[in-house]
Design an enzyme around this catalytic site. Structure first.
Site, mmCIF file in Angstrom:
data_model
loop_
_atom_site.group_PDB
_atom_site.id
_atom_site.type_symbol
_atom_site.label_atom_id
_atom_site.label_comp_id
_atom_site.label_asym_id
_atom_site.label_seq_id
_atom_site.Cartn_x
_atom_site.Cartn_y
_atom_site.Cartn_z
ATOM 1 N N CYS A 194 42.837 36.802 46.117
ATOM 2 C CA CYS A 194 41.573 37.427 46.487
ATOM 3 C C CYS A 194 40.552 37.296 45.358
ATOM 4 C CB CYS A 194 41.786 38.898 46.822
ATOM 5 S SG CYS A 194 42.616 39.164 48.406
ATOM 6 N N HIS A 226 36.991 41.891 47.523
ATOM 7 C CA HIS A 226 37.220 43.339 47.564
ATOM 8 C C HIS A 226 37.169 43.907 46.162
ATOM 9 C CE1 HIS A 226 41.412 43.533 46.026
ATOM 10 N NE2 HIS A 226 41.612 42.403 46.681
#
Length: 232
Positions: A202, A187
């Site tokens: 992430c 992301h």
């Protein structure tokens, strides 16, 4: 832990937070100091060379100004112009990333028999997309999990996507989220990709890169994560 989007969709997730790493260095001014340190750091010559400064191994006002600008840009604290291990570590990583050129999979560590696949090299903090042996996008710098929250290695696949995802834990936007391992996802993140110490698992990307990954990859596409991020 779970992430819940504002649309009510539920997915496990670990968001990246901007938590700069505070570094204590012998002989340096306190973190809250506003002025430059006059102390030369252990990586003075390497840092001077990277920044295009005269390489004499001596701290000058101009050296400090250049080092501070680099530290400020990438969220390295304390921002006092000290040529310490964290500052040099970021620069050294940049050098290694540049050396990858357009052949990031030269060592053949990312599978070439999976068709379209997103590769993540934790050691060099690089990601790219390839189809067989053909590089189709990248490589691009990424920001992966910090110590205690390392991005997990192995062969995975994208199982859930949400373009406007928001973390319910930290209330942090996670645009262009593509989850591939529990709460770990690609992301975009609005910070430097070299901001230490890293995410909460992430794979952070710039908005441009995350948008390209979003339009290129699809649910079910494989993701291969390998290596080890320095310091984890």
């Amino acid at each position: 832990m779970r992430h819940i989007s504002r649309t009510g969709t539920v997915a496990a997730g670990i968001a990246a937070l901007v938590v700069p790493l505070a570094v204590t260095v012998v002989g340096a001014a306190p973190a809250q100091a506003a002025s430059c340190t006059t102390s030369k750091g252990p990586y003075q010559k390497q840092v001077e060379k990277f920044l295009g400064r005269p390489v004499d191994g001596k701290q000058s006002a101009a050296d400090c100004k250049a080092i501070r600008a680099f530290q400020s840009k990438h969220g390295i604290t304390p921002t006092i112009g000290y040529a310490g291990p964290v500052t040099w570590g970021v620069m050294d990583l940049m050098n290694n990333q540049k050396a990858a050129g357009k052949n990031p999979n030269k060592a053949g560590k990312c599978p070439t028999n999976k068709g379209r696949i997103a590769c993540v090299d934790l050691t060099r903090q690089l990601s790219w997309i390839q189809n067989g042996k053909k590089l189709t996008y990248g490589p691009v710098p990424v920001r992966t999990g910090r110590k205690g929250y390392a991005t997990r290695t192995g062969l995975k696949k994208i199982y859930w996507r949400h373009k406007d995802h928001v973390s319910s834990i930290y209330d942090v936007p996670m645009p262009y989220s593509q989850f591939f391992d529990g709460g770990q996802a690609f992301h975009s993140a609005n910070l430097s990709m070299w901001n230490p110490p890293g995410s909460h698992g992430c794979v952070n990307m710039t908005k441009t890169v995350a948008a390209t990954y979003w339009t290129t990859l699809k649910t079910g596409d494989p993701v291969y994560v390998y290596g080890r991020k320095p310091g984890t």
